[in-house]
Enzyme design. Sequence first.
Site, short mmCIF file in Angstrom:
data_model
loop_
_atom_site.label_atom_id
_atom_site.label_comp_id
_atom_site.label_asym_id
_atom_site.label_seq_id
_atom_site.Cartn_x
_atom_site.Cartn_y
_atom_site.Cartn_z
CB CYS A 89 41.42 16.64 24.09
SG CYS A 89 40.05 17.44 24.89
CB CYS A 129 35.86 23.92 34.23
SG CYS A 129 34.52 25.50 33.15
CB CYS A 146 28.10 22.91 31.30
SG CYS A 146 28.36 23.82 30.84
CB CYS A 191 29.94 19.08 32.08
SG CYS A 191 31.74 19.55 31.69
S1 SF4 Z 1 30.76 21.98 29.60
FE1 SF4 Z 1 32.49 22.02 31.75
S2 SF4 Z 1 34.12 21.80 30.92
FE2 SF4 Z 1 33.29 22.86 28.99
S3 SF4 Z 1 32.62 24.92 30.19
FE3 SF4 Z 1 31.01 23.29 30.67
S4 SF4 Z 1 30.93 22.66 32.97
FE4 SF4 Z 1 33.29 23.45 31.98
#
Ligand code: SF4
Length: 360
Positions: free
Chosen positions: A107, A114, A118, A121
């Site tokens: 992975c 990022c 989200c 996350c």
């Molecule tokens: S889950 Fe986390 S790493 Fe994946 S797109 Fe959403 S914020 Fe980015």
Amino acid sequence: MSASRLNLAELDLSELETALEARGCERFHARQLYRWVYRRGVVDFGKMTDLSKELRSRLAMEFDAVTPVVASDVTSIDGTRKFALELSDRRRIEAVFIPDTPAMTFCISTQVGCAMGCGFCLTGKMGLVRNLTAGESAGQVRVLAAATGMLDHPFNIVLMGMGEPLHNYANTMKALRILHSEHGLAVSPRRVTLSTVGIVPGLERLAHEPLMPNLAISLHATSEAQRSELVPPNRKYPLADILEACRRFPLKKRSRITFEYVMLDRVNDTPEDARRLARLLSGIRAKVNLIPLNPAPGIPYDRPSDARVDQFAQILADRHLTVSVRKSRGQDIRAACGQLIVEGGVKKSAAQQMALLMQS
Ligand code: SF4
């Protein structure tokens, strides 16, 4: 590292051939270099014994092969290994080796941090620090394959580490081209899965890629309002548009789009959510991967009970959807989905957050 040396880790095979030719070397040495760097994990030109001594010293003057450095390598009780890799600017990323799934899987990350934000996350809490280059993305695979003894064995790659791959489109696709070279690791696109929140223009570009990886959509909600809360890019690229792009996506025979659904206790895990999800996916060759949340400090959601997960899965199965529940891997070392990077307050710099995580 001399500023004038060219980093061959950033070059696909034809670019390396051209670069060699421009420096007065034979083009075919590019294949030999690919074999050393990708198949044998050797980046020291002095050790490339099938090249003449003169060529080796010339290459060392003209080129280098910048490789992420293993800063830490932690093994979970279930065999999952989380690597922190340091890049040439001292930034760190994480990559994870997941054995026996049943395939061996790496992975890897596509960005430092990022931008997608989200709500469940940890990586999203960092914000975007920068994109990875193609060489850095492919370099993670080189490093992990060497460290795990997998250079000579088939393995899968999932682009599910830090970052949104379609937000770094050109570099990510170039990394896949580099990894695909038959003179290097020869990774078939069938062994690669790209996971995205659904950047619609990126999906449309992907539909025309000659080296098309398997597609996974991080869905996580069944209404526009809730998805916009949990996955903020939904405000720009709504669920309806993403599903439409999926319907148009040119799938190969027998392949399906995976829809990932992180289950948050009493938020998106009701029977009504399950029924709505089944309706949304009708007409799409789909499979659903349910991911009960890995709770973490700073994440305002809980993991649903097994009974709620089972009920949700059963509703989907009753509607003829293939459904799997992801077993959480590497939770004790924070290598599980959504747990890469950052722990502690979001006010810390990315590097500080990484350092905190590395110590945990
Ligand atoms: S889950 Fe986390 S790493 Fe994946 S797109 Fe959403 S914020 Fe980015």
